[in-house]
Design a protein around this motif. Sequence first.
Motif, PDB file in Angstrom:
ATOM      1  N   ASP A  46     115.968  36.512  52.736  1.00  0.00           N
ATOM      2  CA  ASP A  46     116.070  35.482  53.783  1.00  0.00           C
ATOM      3  C   ASP A  46     115.491  35.922  55.124  1.00  0.00           C
ATOM      4  O   ASP A  46     115.981  35.525  56.175  1.00  0.00           O
ATOM      5  N   LEU A  47     114.454  36.744  55.085  1.00  0.00           N
ATOM      6  CA  LEU A  47     113.765  37.139  56.319  1.00  0.00           C
ATOM      7  C   LEU A  47     112.332  36.610  56.355  1.00  0.00           C
ATOM      8  O   LEU A  47     111.522  37.069  57.150  1.00  0.00           O
ATOM      9  N   GLY A  48     112.035  35.636  55.504  1.00  0.00           N
ATOM     10  CA  GLY A  48     110.672  35.137  55.447  1.00  0.00           C
ATOM     11  C   GLY A  48     109.782  36.103  54.685  1.00  0.00           C
ATOM     12  O   GLY A  48     110.221  36.791  53.759  1.00  0.00           O
ATOM     13  N   HIS A  49     108.531  36.179  55.090  1.00  0.00           N
ATOM     14  CA  HIS A  49     107.559  37.062  54.433  1.00  0.00           C
ATOM     15  C   HIS A  49     107.754  38.482  54.949  1.00  0.00           C
ATOM     16  O   HIS A  49     107.560  38.763  56.127  1.00  0.00           O
ATOM     17  N   CYS A  50     108.132  39.396  54.057  1.00  0.00           N
ATOM     18  CA  CYS A  50     108.319  40.809  54.403  1.00  0.00           C
ATOM     19  C   CYS A  50     107.160  41.633  53.837  1.00  0.00           C
ATOM     20  O   CYS A  50     106.648  41.339  52.756  1.00  0.00           O
ATOM     21  N   ASP A  51     106.782  42.699  54.558  1.00  0.00           N
ATOM     22  CA  ASP A  51     105.621  43.488  54.140  1.00  0.00           C
ATOM     23  C   ASP A  51     105.693  44.864  54.803  1.00  0.00           C
ATOM     24  O   ASP A  51     106.513  45.113  55.687  1.00  0.00           O
ATOM     25  N   GLY A  52     104.805  45.756  54.340  1.00  0.00           N
ATOM     26  CA  GLY A  52     104.536  47.026  55.000  1.00  0.00           C
ATOM     27  C   GLY A  52     105.661  48.031  55.064  1.00  0.00           C
ATOM     28  O   GLY A  52     105.783  48.734  56.074  1.00  0.00           O
ATOM     29  N   PRO A  53     106.502  48.222  54.037  1.00  0.00           N
ATOM     30  CA  PRO A  53     107.601  49.179  54.173  1.00  0.00           C
ATOM     31  C   PRO A  53     107.121  50.629  54.226  1.00  0.00           C
ATOM     32  O   PRO A  53     106.227  51.030  53.481  1.00  0.00           O
ATOM     33  N   ASP A  54     107.735  51.405  55.113  1.00  0.00           N
ATOM     34  CA  ASP A  54     107.403  52.826  55.238  1.00  0.00           C
ATOM     35  C   ASP A  54     108.660  53.584  55.659  1.00  0.00           C
ATOM     36  O   ASP A  54     109.389  53.152  56.550  1.00  0.00           O
ATOM     37  N   TYR A  55     108.905  54.721  55.004  1.00  0.00           N
ATOM     38  CA  TYR A  55     110.107  55.514  55.231  1.00  0.00           C
ATOM     39  C   TYR A  55     110.048  56.306  56.535  1.00  0.00           C
ATOM     40  O   TYR A  55     108.981  56.777  56.951  1.00  0.00           O
ATOM     41  N   THR A  56     111.224  56.520  57.140  1.00  0.00           N
ATOM     42  CA  THR A  56     111.343  57.529  58.184  1.00  0.00           C
ATOM     43  C   THR A  56     111.350  58.904  57.512  1.00  0.00           C
ATOM     44  O   THR A  56     111.679  59.031  56.329  1.00  0.00           O
ATOM     45  N   ALA A  71     116.198  58.103  55.736  1.00  0.00           N
ATOM     46  CA  ALA A  71     117.369  57.259  55.969  1.00  0.00           C
ATOM     47  C   ALA A  71     117.024  55.788  56.149  1.00  0.00           C
ATOM     48  O   ALA A  71     117.822  54.916  55.813  1.00  0.00           O
ATOM     49  N   TRP A  72     115.851  55.508  56.689  1.00  0.00           N
ATOM     50  CA  TRP A  72     115.463  54.139  57.022  1.00  0.00           C
ATOM     51  C   TRP A  72     114.112  53.794  56.414  1.00  0.00           C
ATOM     52  O   TRP A  72     113.273  54.674  56.189  1.00  0.00           O
ATOM     53  N   TRP A 129     106.075  56.319  50.187  1.00  0.00           N
ATOM     54  CA  TRP A 129     106.857  57.268  49.403  1.00  0.00           C
ATOM     55  C   TRP A 129     108.067  57.725  50.206  1.00  0.00           C
ATOM     56  O   TRP A 129     107.964  57.967  51.409  1.00  0.00           O
ATOM     57  N   ALA A 130     109.202  57.898  49.549  1.00  0.00           N
ATOM     58  CA  ALA A 130     110.321  58.585  50.177  1.00  0.00           C
ATOM     59  C   ALA A 130     109.920  60.028  50.441  1.00  0.00           C
ATOM     60  O   ALA A 130     109.088  60.600  49.721  1.00  0.00           O
ATOM     61  N   PRO A 131     110.485  60.664  51.467  1.00  0.00           N
ATOM     62  CA  PRO A 131     110.087  62.045  51.788  1.00  0.00           C
ATOM     63  C   PRO A 131     110.277  63.037  50.654  1.00  0.00           C
ATOM     64  O   PRO A 131     109.539  64.016  50.558  1.00  0.00           O
ATOM     65  N   ASP A 132     111.257  62.795  49.772  1.00  0.00           N
ATOM     66  CA  ASP A 132     111.463  63.711  48.650  1.00  0.00           C
ATOM     67  C   ASP A 132     110.593  63.379  47.448  1.00  0.00           C
ATOM     68  O   ASP A 132     110.634  64.080  46.431  1.00  0.00           O
ATOM     69  N   GLY A 133     109.788  62.322  47.553  1.00  0.00           N
ATOM     70  CA  GLY A 133     108.862  61.956  46.490  1.00  0.00           C
ATOM     71  C   GLY A 133     109.495  61.302  45.280  1.00  0.00           C
ATOM     72  O   GLY A 133     108.809  61.023  44.299  1.00  0.00           O
ATOM     73  N   PRO A 144     118.428  50.287  56.192  1.00  0.00           N
ATOM     74  CA  PRO A 144     118.837  51.533  55.544  1.00  0.00           C
ATOM     75  C   PRO A 144     118.228  51.643  54.149  1.00  0.00           C
ATOM     76  O   PRO A 144     118.258  50.691  53.365  1.00  0.00           O
ATOM     77  N   ALA A 145     117.656  52.799  53.842  1.00  0.00           N
ATOM     78  CA  ALA A 145     117.010  52.978  52.535  1.00  0.00           C
ATOM     79  C   ALA A 145     118.011  52.849  51.396  1.00  0.00           C
ATOM     80  O   ALA A 145     117.639  52.477  50.275  1.00  0.00           O
TER      81      ALA A 145
END
Length: 275
Positions: free
Chosen positions: A151-161, A165-166, A116-120, A183-184
């Motif tokens: 073009d980065l291959g297999h991407c996974d696991g996104p989590d916000y700062t 911002a990121w 989740w983004a910090p602001d939800g 950058p988000a």
Amino acid sequence: MRSHIHIFDLAADSARTLFTAEAHVEAPNWHPGGDRLLVNADGRIWTLPLDAPALQPVDTGFATACNNDHGPSPDGRTLAISDKTETGKSCIYTLPLAGGAPARLTPDVPSYFHGWAPDGRTIAYCALRDGAFDIFTMPAAGGGETRLTRDLGHCDGPDYTPDGAWIWFNADKPGHAQLYRVPAAGGAPERMTRDARVNWFPHPSPDGRQVLYLSYPPGTEGHPGGLEVELRLMPATGGEPRTLLQLFGGQGTINVPCWAPDSRHFAFASYERDA
């Protein structure tokens, strides 16, 4: 399968076992209220109170084939889940955190919730589109998806700062999984680890100072379970990581955001080898 849910205390530099089950329990989140965890087991989502640890089911309506990609919103009102009951492939839904009817978010499948983004207001997820797994965002209320990687291959696991911002994630473009951030709002991804180990599921701490992640031995393909792995911590600005502990785990250990709100503790799962 015997599973253990642990809490790591950064000040004490040690972990304690909160709960043990004769079942496959995985992917602990920390409830925003700080008094319980959320876990996945047997296709369902469960709460695990810290003061009296026992699995308590969350009513997810028809969604009874949840995988281990789930998480509560920052305000503690909403739960995002990934479930394949309706579509046969992972689809993202939201529902009240106390339980209720799921509302579908992602028209396209498979899609796997991660943060989740910090602001939800926004969620981050990985999804298979055009033959590749990439990182996407979407309004938490529903709407079009925004693609952040290519073009980065297999991407996974996104989590916000915590400042929003990121988005940190892992990708195997160099030949094996390494950590990146993007950058988000969109922009060029930046590689954050450069080593021989296979690194997955980065989770920035709520205070923004550190990133926790799962590190597999060199040569590991994908993010399997049942391996000797490490939990590592690195500065959020990049730099040399340190190994917090070694354990038997992998898939299910820290697939989703698992920090306590105080940034001094995090939850994780480990498992026992079959006899």
